[in-house]
Scaffold this active site. Structure first.
Site, PDB file in Angstrom:
ATOM      1  N   SER A  58       7.016 -23.400  96.557  1.00 30.38           N
ATOM      2  CA  SER A  58       6.729 -24.467  96.398  1.00 30.38           C
ATOM      3  C   SER A  58       4.956 -24.927  96.533  1.00 30.38           C
ATOM      4  CB  SER A  58       7.074 -24.818  98.116  1.00 30.38           C
ATOM      5  OG  SER A  58       8.118 -24.384  98.465  1.00 30.38           O
ATOM      6  N   HIS A  89       9.208 -28.415  93.697  1.00 29.50           N
ATOM      7  CA  HIS A  89       9.288 -27.741  92.414  1.00 29.50           C
ATOM      8  C   HIS A  89       9.676 -28.637  90.941  1.00 29.50           C
ATOM      9  CE1 HIS A  89      10.392 -24.483  94.864  1.00 29.50           C
ATOM     10  NE2 HIS A  89      10.258 -24.823  95.488  1.00 29.50           N
ATOM     11  N   HIS A 111      17.083 -22.885  94.700  1.00 31.79           N
ATOM     12  CA  HIS A 111      17.011 -21.830  96.320  1.00 31.79           C
ATOM     13  C   HIS A 111      18.691 -21.520  96.683  1.00 31.79           C
ATOM     14  CE1 HIS A 111      13.036 -23.346  96.223  1.00 31.79           C
ATOM     15  NE2 HIS A 111      12.654 -22.972  96.402  1.00 31.79           N
ATOM     16  N   TYR A 113      19.825 -22.941  99.121  1.00 34.62           N
ATOM     17  CA  TYR A 113      20.509 -23.712 100.358  1.00 34.62           C
ATOM     18  C   TYR A 113      20.463 -24.867  99.411  1.00 34.62           C
ATOM     19  CZ  TYR A 113      15.227 -24.998  99.671  1.00 34.62           C
ATOM     20  OH  TYR A 113      13.782 -25.500  98.975  1.00 34.62           O
ATOM     21  N   GLU A 114      19.585 -25.014  97.853  1.00 39.32           N
ATOM     22  CA  GLU A 114      20.289 -26.308  97.729  1.00 39.32           C
ATOM     23  C   GLU A 114      21.836 -26.412  96.556  1.00 39.32           C
ATOM     24  OE1 GLU A 114      17.273 -26.900  93.981  1.00 39.32           O
ATOM     25  OE2 GLU A 114      16.563 -25.495  94.762  1.00 39.32           O
ATOM     26  N   ALA A 141       5.456 -19.351  99.309  1.00 36.77           N
ATOM     27  CA  ALA A 141       5.126 -20.260 100.068  1.00 36.77           C
ATOM     28  C   ALA A 141       6.145 -19.781 101.904  1.00 36.77           C
ATOM     29  CB  ALA A 141       4.956 -21.799 100.849  1.00 36.77           C
ATOM     30  N   MET A 244      12.260 -18.516 102.372  1.00 38.18           N
ATOM     31  CA  MET A 244      13.276 -18.681 101.568  1.00 38.18           C
ATOM     32  C   MET A 244      13.660 -18.113 100.162  1.00 38.18           C
ATOM     33  SD  MET A 244      14.126 -22.540 103.410  1.00 38.18           S
ATOM     34  CE  MET A 244      13.284 -22.588 104.937  1.00 38.18           C
ATOM     35  N   SER A 245      13.437 -17.317  99.845  1.00 39.29           N
ATOM     36  CA  SER A 245      13.505 -17.503  97.694  1.00 39.29           C
ATOM     37  C   SER A 245      13.592 -15.285  97.837  1.00 39.29           C
ATOM     38  CB  SER A 245      12.466 -17.939  97.609  1.00 39.29           C
ATOM     39  OG  SER A 245      11.248 -17.486  97.397  1.00 39.29           O
ATOM     40  N   ASN A 268       2.276 -21.619 107.053  1.00 36.73           N
ATOM     41  CA  ASN A 268       2.463 -22.263 107.960  1.00 36.73           C
ATOM     42  C   ASN A 268       1.956 -20.831 109.084  1.00 36.73           C
ATOM     43  OD1 ASN A 268       5.073 -22.007 106.898  1.00 36.73           O
ATOM     44  ND2 ASN A 268       6.014 -21.796 108.817  1.00 36.73           N
ATOM     45  N   HIS A 282       7.704 -29.334 105.510  1.00 38.51           N
ATOM     46  CA  HIS A 282       7.567 -29.291 104.303  1.00 38.51           C
ATOM     47  C   HIS A 282       6.524 -29.435 103.398  1.00 38.51           C
ATOM     48  CE1 HIS A 282       8.902 -27.572 100.573  1.00 38.51           C
ATOM     49  NE2 HIS A 282       8.697 -28.956  99.476  1.00 38.51           N
TER      50      HIS A 282
HETATM   51  O1  LIG Z   1      10.114 -21.350  97.185  1.00 36.18           O
HETATM   52  P1  LIG Z   1       9.347 -21.637  98.248  1.00 36.18           P
HETATM   53  O2  LIG Z   1      10.082 -20.284  98.833  1.00 36.18           O
HETATM   54  O3  LIG Z   1       7.479 -20.816  97.713  1.00 36.18           O
HETATM   55  O4  LIG Z   1      10.040 -22.295  99.112  1.00 36.18           O
HETATM   56  C1  LIG Z   1       9.198 -22.612 100.799  1.00 36.18           C
HETATM   57  C2  LIG Z   1      10.961 -22.217 101.171  1.00 36.18           C
HETATM   58  C3  LIG Z   1      11.625 -23.493 100.936  1.00 36.18           C
HETATM   59  O5  LIG Z   1      12.102 -23.933  99.970  1.00 36.18           O
HETATM   60  C4  LIG Z   1      10.017 -23.841 101.199  1.00 36.18           C
HETATM   61  C5  LIG Z   1       9.939 -24.590 102.398  1.00 36.18           C
HETATM   62  O6  LIG Z   1       8.688 -25.158 102.987  1.00 36.18           O
HETATM   63  O7  LIG Z   1       9.331 -23.472 100.843  1.00 36.18           O
HETATM   64  N1  LIG Z   2      12.547 -19.739 106.110  1.00 34.96           N
HETATM   65  C1  LIG Z   2      10.575 -19.577 106.129  1.00 34.96           C
HETATM   66  N2  LIG Z   2      10.062 -20.459 104.622  1.00 34.96           N
HETATM   67  C2  LIG Z   2       9.182 -21.006 104.738  1.00 34.96           C
HETATM   68  N3  LIG Z   2       8.255 -21.329 103.668  1.00 34.96           N
HETATM   69  C3  LIG Z   2       6.937 -21.781 104.140  1.00 34.96           C
HETATM   70  N4  LIG Z   2       7.151 -21.764 105.892  1.00 34.96           N
HETATM   71  C4  LIG Z   2       7.737 -21.320 105.964  1.00 34.96           C
HETATM   72  C5  LIG Z   2       8.740 -20.853 107.231  1.00 34.96           C
HETATM   73  O1  LIG Z   2       8.233 -21.389 108.206  1.00 34.96           O
HETATM   74  N5  LIG Z   2       9.886 -20.012 107.137  1.00 34.96           N
END
Ligand SMILES: O=P(O)(O)O[C@@H]1C[C@H](O)[C@@H](CO)O1
Ligand SMILES: Nc1nc2[nH]cnc2c(=O)[nH]1
Length: 319
Positions: A58, A89, A111, A113-114, A141, A244-245, A268, A282
């Site tokens: 991300s 993305h 992802h 969640y999509e 991220a 989340m990936s 964060n 996000h």
């Molecule tokens: O695709 P990534 O894992 O870098 O993205 C993170 C997880 C969520 O898709 C998004 C949350 O802000 O960032």
């Molecule tokens: N699950 C999760 N995904 C993230 N992607 C970027 N920051 C976060 C977070 O705090 N939690």
């Protein structure tokens, strides 16, 4: 085996129809042959064989800007490819040369969640493998759980905790096609240790060693960020960053014998106290990606140069 499906009889279905029966049972998975169609389409548009793959997390799509003489192919035009739905993305494969190496970047990933099952999220990894990619760099991220991590730090992933896998959700679930890899792949050396060491050295040479850590990543299904109780549980389990990936991508890449290097940009700090009133979002995640893009581009380019100068293939002990 028939196209990776066991050659058995279910509910009186004949062999000719077994494929369909299992598709219903396990969802419509990508067969080896189907992925060859995707590969064929791409090969007709790109004249070289990529050896390096990069998955941009991300807000990290600008890593693809490092490619020399880029050829961009939108996912929406590639046969059998899913489409990206998340802000940050873009949704295209970019081919070009990075530090002189033939490379393909995924500008945007898929992802859970999509609404995509994990095997679909990981489809591009098998496509990259079939295209010729041997080394995969996975970026993401993530929220920093380790209290010593600051926003903008980089965590080199040394291991992961597959929380979704605990409940039986795994990208390799279902019939196994040995042409991709073994039924029971090991995962204790999933992250190439030599590349991690080299990345730390690159960080030192760039003078940013105090912003680089080695840690354990975990992935939840999302899309919501975590509760305080969940984050405290993940900390107790030994996770340093949460996202989340990545985890299912690493599993799929190891299954088909790729060398994997992954890092998280800490976008964060996870809120682990009820008294705190800051909330993750996000937009902040994407902003931090933009702020650190220069550093990450330099890190990735220099690292790749050294990986291939040093001839790093397997980072596994004893291989
Ligand atoms: O695709 P990534 O894992 O870098 O993205 C993170 C997880 C969520 O898709 C998004 C949350 O802000 O960032
Ligand atoms: N699950 C999760 N995904 C993230 N992607 C970027 N920051 C976060 C977070 O705090 N939690």
């Amino acid at each position: 085996m028939v196209n990776g499906y066991p050659n058995i009889k279910i509910n009186g279905t004949t062999n000719g129809h077994i494929h369909k029966a299992l598709e219903t049972e396990y969802g419509h998975r990508y067969t080896y042959e189907l992925l060859l169609e995707t590969v064929h389409y791409i090969r007709n548009r790109v004249s070289f064989t990529p050896v390096v793959g990069v998955i941009c997390g991300s807000g990290l799509g600008s890593l693809a800007d490092c490619l020399v003489n880029p050829i961009e192919i939108p996912y929406s035009t590639i046969p059998h490819f899913p489409t990206s739905t998340v802000k940050g993305h873009v949704g295209s494969l970019v081919f070009g040369h990075l530090s002189g190496l033939p490379t393909v970047c995924m500008k945007g990933r898929f992802h859970y969640y999509e609404g995509y099952p994990l095997w679909k999220c990981c489809m591009p990894i098998r496509v990259m493998k079939l295209l010729g990619v041997s080394h995969l760099i996975i970026t993401n991220a993530a929220g920093g759980l380790n209290p010593s991590y600051k926003v903008g730090d980089i965590m080199l992933v040394k291991d992961h905790i597959n929380i979704m896998g605990f409940a039986g959700n795994n990208p390799l679930q279902g019939p196994n096609d040995e042409r991709f890899g073994p039924r029971f792949p090991p995962m204790n050396q999933a992250y190439n240790r030599d590349i991690i060491q080299l990345a730390k050295k690159v960080g030192e040479d760039m003078g940013v060693e105090n912003r680089i850590h080695e840690g354990v990543y975990t992935c939840l299904g999302g899309p919501n960020f975590e509760t305080v109780a969940e984050l405290n549980m993940l900390k107790m389990l030994g996770a340093d960053a949460v996202g989340m990936s990545t985890v299912h991508e690493v599993i799929t890449a190891n299954h088909c014998d790729m060398e994997v290097f992954a890092f998280s940009l800490i976008t964060n700090e996870c809120v682990v106290q009820y008294e705190a009133n800051n909330e993750p979002n996000h937009e902040e995640v994407i902003d931090v990606g933009k702020q650190r893009e220069g550093l990450l581009k330099q890190l990735v380019s220099e690292l790749l140069k050294r990986v291939f100068e040093n001839g790093i293939t397997s980072g596994k002990i004893g291989k």
